[in-house]
Design an enzyme around this catalytic site. Structure first.
Site, PDB file in Angstrom:
ATOM      1  N   HIS A   1       0.686  -1.224  -0.009  1.00 44.66           N
ATOM      2  CA  HIS A   1      -0.080   0.033   0.099  1.00 44.66           C
ATOM      3  C   HIS A   1       0.800   1.153  -0.137  1.00 44.66           C
ATOM      4  CE1 HIS A   1       1.189  -0.368   4.349  1.00 44.66           C
ATOM      5  NE2 HIS A   1       1.019   1.033   4.447  1.00 44.66           N
TER       6      HIS A   1
ATOM      7  N   ASP B   1       0.941   5.185   1.757  1.00 42.10           N
ATOM      8  CA  ASP B   1       0.097   6.116   2.974  1.00 42.10           C
ATOM      9  C   ASP B   1      -0.613   7.018   2.152  1.00 42.10           C
ATOM     10  OD1 ASP B   1       1.187   4.120   4.781  1.00 42.10           O
ATOM     11  OD2 ASP B   1       2.554   5.108   5.435  1.00 42.10           O
TER      12      ASP B   1
ATOM     13  N   HIS C   1       4.850   0.114  -0.025  1.00 40.30           N
ATOM     14  CA  HIS C   1       5.432  -0.869   0.787  1.00 40.30           C
ATOM     15  C   HIS C   1       4.526  -1.633   1.714  1.00 40.30           C
ATOM     16  CE1 HIS C   1       3.727   2.904   3.060  1.00 40.30           C
ATOM     17  NE2 HIS C   1       3.784   2.067   4.037  1.00 40.30           N
TER      18      HIS C   1
ATOM     19  N   ARG D   1       6.671  -8.608  16.165  1.00 39.16           N
ATOM     20  CA  ARG D   1       7.119  -7.233  15.684  1.00 39.16           C
ATOM     21  C   ARG D   1       5.917  -6.305  15.954  1.00 39.16           C
ATOM     22  NH1 ARG D   1       6.773  -4.015  11.043  1.00 39.16           N
ATOM     23  NH2 ARG D   1       8.931  -3.019  10.699  1.00 39.16           N
TER      24      ARG D   1
HETATM   25  C1  LIG Z   1      -5.242   8.628   9.163  1.00 37.38           C
HETATM   26  C2  LIG Z   1      -5.270   7.250   8.505  1.00 37.38           C
HETATM   27  C3  LIG Z   1      -4.019   6.835   7.849  1.00 37.38           C
HETATM   28  C4  LIG Z   1      -4.441   5.328   7.559  1.00 37.38           C
HETATM   29  C5  LIG Z   1      -6.158   5.403   7.622  1.00 37.38           C
HETATM   30  C6  LIG Z   1      -6.121   6.327   8.750  1.00 37.38           C
HETATM   31  O1  LIG Z   1      -7.689   6.877   8.943  1.00 37.38           O
HETATM   32  C7  LIG Z   1      -5.955   5.633  10.300  1.00 37.38           C
HETATM   33  C8  LIG Z   1      -5.106   4.249   9.854  1.00 37.38           C
HETATM   34  C9  LIG Z   1      -4.113   4.622   8.764  1.00 37.38           C
HETATM   35  C10 LIG Z   1      -3.744   3.124   8.010  1.00 37.38           C
HETATM   36  C11 LIG Z   1      -2.573   2.309   8.874  1.00 37.38           C
HETATM   37  C12 LIG Z   1      -2.436   1.263   8.033  1.00 37.38           C
HETATM   38  C13 LIG Z   1      -2.115   1.523   6.414  1.00 37.38           C
HETATM   39  C14 LIG Z   1      -3.305   2.316   5.928  1.00 37.38           C
HETATM   40  C15 LIG Z   1      -3.243   2.320   4.484  1.00 37.38           C
HETATM   41  C16 LIG Z   1      -4.584   1.811   6.567  1.00 37.38           C
HETATM   42  O2  LIG Z   1      -5.310   0.885   5.930  1.00 37.38           O
HETATM   43  O3  LIG Z   1      -4.872   2.243   7.699  1.00 37.38           O
HETATM   44  C17 LIG Z   1      -3.349   3.757   6.724  1.00 37.38           C
HETATM   45  C18 LIG Z   1      -4.305   4.680   6.320  1.00 37.38           C
HETATM   46  C19 LIG Z   1      -3.670   5.695   5.043  1.00 37.38           C
HETATM   47  O4  LIG Z   1      -2.522   5.880   4.901  1.00 37.38           O
HETATM   48  O5  LIG Z   1      -4.584   6.390   4.549  1.00 37.38           O
HETATM   49  O1  LIG Z   2       4.842  -1.777  10.474  1.00 39.84           O
HETATM   50  C1  LIG Z   2       5.491  -1.201   9.523  1.00 39.84           C
HETATM   51  O2  LIG Z   2       6.745  -1.152   9.499  1.00 39.84           O
HETATM   52  C2  LIG Z   2       4.703  -0.064   8.454  1.00 39.84           C
HETATM   53  C3  LIG Z   2       3.568   0.110   8.912  1.00 39.84           C
HETATM   54  C4  LIG Z   2       2.817   0.876   7.960  1.00 39.84           C
HETATM   55  O3  LIG Z   2       3.001   0.629   6.603  1.00 39.84           O
HETATM   56  C5  LIG Z   2       1.558   1.591   8.085  1.00 39.84           C
HETATM   57  O4  LIG Z   2       0.983   1.788   9.350  1.00 39.84           O
HETATM   58  O5  LIG Z   2       1.198   2.314   7.345  1.00 39.84           O
HETATM   59 FE   LIG Z   3       2.003   2.114   5.672  1.00 43.98          FE
END
Ligand SMILES: C=C1C[C@]23C[C@@]1(O)CC[C@H]2[C@@]12CCC[C@@](C)(C(=O)O1)[C@H]2[C@@H]3C(=O)O
Ligand SMILES: O=C(O)CCC(=O)C(=O)O
Ligand SMILES: [Fe+2]
Length: 328
Positions: free
Chosen positions: A233, A235, A290, A300
């Site tokens: 994915h 961010d 990533h 982890r």
């Molecule tokens: C602020 C945010 C970024 C995130 C979505 C969220 O509302 C809270 C969780 C975040 C996260 C963490 C894991 C990867 C990710 C793609 C997801 O599914 O939830 C990221 C979101 C993001 O970057 O959009």
């Molecule tokens: O756990 C990690 O090293 C990456 C976590 C991550 O990619 C995320 O929270 O968006």
């Molecule tokens: Fe991430």
């Protein structure tokens, strides 16, 4: 027939498996629901090309005199770097990790008391990107936006204050570090004072950015070769600042090379470009694709702080925006 986003959201029913994590303590073998098909794409550049190890992302001293140039170069080449000398006390990072460890060690039925609601953004649950994939991830997360009070009380009705204080302090430190880095990156892009004012007053209001904190847990996994901790994915916000404990697992995808590990550097924090920063930089900074691979013998943990404009972060609570980002 035309349909509105909110209608799409109402019609999209999240299945329980797209909110509730597996009870990892009860499984000894990788269930089929979590067994991903192994393809060439799945293997890591590190494993297939031991002789030609790709150079890894730069480690940058935040106090270096040429920090703007170093960060600009790193973001153009990698969309990512590790930062040292960042003024976030290691004792605070350790406290956050200890609280995360304590939270994820709770029995499943206790963690479920703080489960994220189907239309919510905070609390305990699987990664929000889960519905995009047919297999499930070897991961559980806990998301905090602002105060952690509401969910912390559900987990520890009488002893939640310490957890909240530590998360508050960490978010403050992260916000101020992210702001510093954002200014350095804008400078490296050649954004002058006048343009900074413009960005400041625009609806994006970069200078009033907020953060969300995500505690990530990747329990030990009976078959890490076929499991995925966090699926590939990018961010979505401006910047992510990540602490990973001393266990490998994070990998970035590089065009022409493949999946490359990002090894933990003691005391350093990882900074990566998100989709919004990619857009603001006019694609000069790539957004980083990533993923995370779990470990067979060691649990982890990572702590991710997502930094982005207040407006957009608050929209993460809003169903129609969520359907745009996560469900379409
Ligand atoms: C602020 C945010 C970024 C995130 C979505 C969220 O509302 C809270 C969780 C975040 C996260 C963490 C894991 C990867 C990710 C793609 C997801 O599914 O939830 C990221 C979101 C993001 O970057 O959009
Ligand atoms: O756990 C990690 O090293 C990456 C976590 C991550 O990619 C995320 O929270 O968006
Ligand atoms: Fe991430």
């Amino acid at each position: 027939m035309a349909t509105s986003l909110s209608q799409v959201f109402r019609d999209t029913h999240l299945q329980p498996k797209h909110i509730i994590p597996l009870d990892f303590d009860t499984v000894r073998e990788l269930p089929d629901s979590h067994a991903w098909i192994q393809t060439d794409d799945f293997s890591c550049a590190y494993q297939i090309r031991m002789n030609e190890l790709p150079t890894t992302i730069p480690v940058i001293d935040l106090q270096a005199p040429n920090v703007v140039e170093l960060m600009g170069n790193a973001c153009r080449r990698w969309g990512m770097f590790q930062v040292t000398n960042h003024d976030v006390p290691s004792s605070l990072v350790d406290e956050v990790v200890e609280h995360a460890r304590r939270l994820f060690a709770l029995p499943a039925e206790q963690k479920l008391k703080a489960l994220r609601s189907p239309s919510g953004a905070t609390g305990y649950g699987v990664a929000r990107i889960s519905p995009f994939f047919s297999k499930l991830m070897w991961h559980e997360g806990f998301t905090i936006m602002g105060s952690a009070g509401e969910h912390a009380k559900q987990l520890w009705p009488h002893h939640y204050e310490d957890f909240c204080d530590v998360m508050d302090n960490y978010q403050k430190k992260m916000k101020s570090l992210a702001y510093k880095i954002l200014l350095l990156l804008l400078k490296s892009l050649g954004v002058d004072e006048e343009d900074q004012q413009l960005l400041c007053s625009s609806s994006a209001s970069l200078y009033q950015s907020e953060s969300a904190l995500q505690l990530n847990s990747y329990p030990t996994c009976p078959n890490p070769n076929r499991a995925v901790g966090l699926a590939p994915h990018t961010d979505s916000l401006l910047l992510t600042i990540l602490h990973q404990n001393d266990i490998n697992g994070l990998q970035i995808f590089q065009e022409g090379i493949g999946w490359t590990p990002v090894p933990p550097v003691p005391g350093a924090l990882i900074v990566n470009i998100g989709d919004l920063m990619h857009i603001i930089s006019n694609a000069r900074f790539p957004t980083v694709y990533h993923r995370v691979i779990p470990n067979e013998t060691r649990h982890r943990f990572s702590i991710a702080c997502f930094y982005g404009p207040r407006l957009i972060l608050s929209l993460h609570h809003c169903p129609s925006f969520r359907s745009l980002v996560f469900d379409l």
